[in-house]
Design an enzyme around this catalytic site. Structure first.
Site, PDB file in Angstrom:
ATOM      1  NE  ARG A 232      -2.596   0.760   3.515  1.00  0.00           N
ATOM      2  CZ  ARG A 232      -1.840   1.423   4.404  1.00  0.00           C
ATOM      3  NH1 ARG A 232      -1.370   2.628   4.124  1.00  0.00           N
ATOM      4  NH2 ARG A 232      -1.546   0.872   5.558  1.00  0.00           N
TER       5      ARG A 232
ATOM      6  CE1 TYR B  18     -13.449   8.036 -18.569  1.00  0.00           C
ATOM      7  CE2 TYR B  18     -13.313   8.568 -16.239  1.00  0.00           C
ATOM      8  CZ  TYR B  18     -13.526   7.655 -17.257  1.00  0.00           C
ATOM      9  OH  TYR B  18     -13.808   6.357 -16.932  1.00  0.00           O
TER      10      TYR B  18
ATOM     11  CG  ASP C 136      -6.974  12.518 -18.197  1.00  0.00           C
ATOM     12  OD1 ASP C 136      -6.251  11.806 -18.916  1.00  0.00           O
ATOM     13  OD2 ASP C 136      -7.998  12.085 -17.637  1.00  0.00           O
TER      14      ASP C 136
ATOM     15  CE  LYS D 240      -9.725   3.913 -19.949  1.00  0.00           C
ATOM     16  NZ  LYS D 240     -10.049   5.301 -19.633  1.00  0.00           N
TER      17      LYS D 240
END
Ligand code: PLP
Length: 397
Positions: A53, A107, A179, A204
């Site tokens: 983590r 987005y 982005d 992506k």
């Protein structure tokens, strides 16, 4: 002896940058360190404890170095999803009483987070038109801390005045965030252009194989370090196995995206000449409103395009049913061509009127170009147009 990295071209960097040196037991690919925790070795602070983590296993560290190198940035961080990268960044940089300027076409997940969630943290926002820098000053407030844009908008592939964003941020002491998912580090490297932070949905193109969800934050070291601390607490970490897959995917990023750039341009040109097509949105076409800007900024125009058929919604639905190679699915950026209608998927939450206003008609089709043979895709489109011509009275070339 660790070898000094001095790779000139991005095609070499995707393969070799950040790789462990010396190689771990000679291993050519980075092994997967599937261990939640590591034996203590005198770590000074909580954030240095080696634990998945805390984003610091060998699999994370390779990716951090590789991604920073790709965009010529000081540092980078991977996250459990693109949304984890975006939300953790905003929550690390903004706090109660702050204000942020965001592009008006975002987005869907980001749009919802900004409009529905940020208010609960006492953070306000205003939308800006990324094509109209003179209007931004009016939206500026004494408590404005950041400006947030996307390299290309979804699904109309509009390209904002990105140079003006950097200048505006500098002159008003704002953090500039972009982005960069659609362009990828191959076509555009925001840190080299002066952006403070470049964010990605690595789900992506970076991974490219439609088999993991991941995100990335790339940019200024002081900001990345601040975001890492917030990520350590919020917990949106990427699992080592997903890190391994992402590293493997990035190694072919350059050949995939260079091919997708070429293929998308050919498909866009084919569609633009087709009589059954009303409009094609692709920054590589001279008819695109920001074609000159895209040419100036980008090394390639990317693998995403959208188009509108004569015959509207019915034609679009029939076309989607008739194509045999592209998969009807949301998302993008993988080796498989994917096709969707934004009005019924990514933008279905908006009212038809609001969609119409920004140009997302019911007949608009979005296409994510994969790595299949361009000629096969065009032939497949051609037979779909023929089916369409028989069923719906549209002109077919
Ligand atoms: C998919 C996407 C995201 C969200 O990424 P996830 O990996 O699905 O969380 C953010 N921005 C853009 C431009 C995207 O396409």
């Amino acid at each position: 002896m660790p070898k000094k990295e001095n790779f000139k071209h991005i095609e070499t960097k995707v393969v070799h940058s950040g790789e462990p040196s010396p190689r771990i037991l000679g291993s050519v690919s980075t092994p997967i360190f599937q261990s939640a925790m590591f034996e203590s070795s005198g770590e000074g602070s909580y954030h240095e404890i080696r634990y998945i983590r805390l984003n610091n296993t060998p699999n994370h560290l390779v990716l951090h170095k590789k991604l920073a190198s790709l965009e010529g940035a000081e540092d980078a961080l991977v996250t459990g999803s693109g949304m984890a990268a975006i939300t953790t960044t905003l929550l690390a940089l903004l706090s109660i009483g702050d204000h942020v300027l965001v592009q008006d076409c975002l987005y869907g997940g980001t749009h919802d987070f900004v409009t529905k969630d940020l208010g609960q943290f006492g953070i306000s926002y205003d939308f800006i038109n990324a094509n109209d820098p003179t209007s931004w000053e009016l939206k500026l407030k004494p408590n404005t801390k950041a400006i947030y844009v996307e390299t290309m908008t979804n699904p109309l592939l509009e390209v904002g005045d990105l140079k003006a964003v950097v200048e505006f941020a500098r002159s008003h002491n704002l953090v500039s965030i972009i982005d960069n998912t659609f362009a990828t580090s191959i076509n555009f490297r925001p840190p080299e252009e002066g952006f403070d932070l470049s964010l990605h949905s690595a789900t992506k193109y970076l991974n490219g194989h439609s088999d993991i969800v991941a995100g990335a934050v790339i940019g200024r070291a002081d900001l990345v370090s601040k975001i890492k601390r917030r990520l350590d607490h919020l917990g949106g970490s990427l699992d080592p196995h997903a890190c391994f897959l992402l590293e493997r995917g990035i190694k072919t990023l350059a050949i995939r995206v260079n091919y997708q750039n070429e293929s998308a341009l050919k498909i866009a040109k084919y569609l633009a000449m087709h009589e059954g097509v009303k409009k094609v949105n692709y920054p590589g076409l001279e008819t695109h409103l920001q074609h000159r800007r895209a040419t100036e900024l980008f090394e390639g125009y990317g693998g995403m395009l959208s188009f509108e058929l004569d015959g509207g919604k019915d034609a679009a639905e029939l076309f989607m049913k008739s194509v045999t190679i592209p998969i009807v699915a949301p998302s993008l950026g993988g080796v498989e061509s994917l096709i969707t209608t934004p009005a019924t998927t990514s933008h279905s939450g908006m009212t038809p009127q609001d969609r119409q206003k920004i140009g997302i008609t019911d007949g608009l089709i979005r296409f994510s170009v994969g790595v299949e043979a361009t000629d096969d895709i065009i032939e497949d489109f051609e037979q779909a147009f023929e089916t369409l011509g028989q069923r719906i009275p549209i002109k077919v070339a």
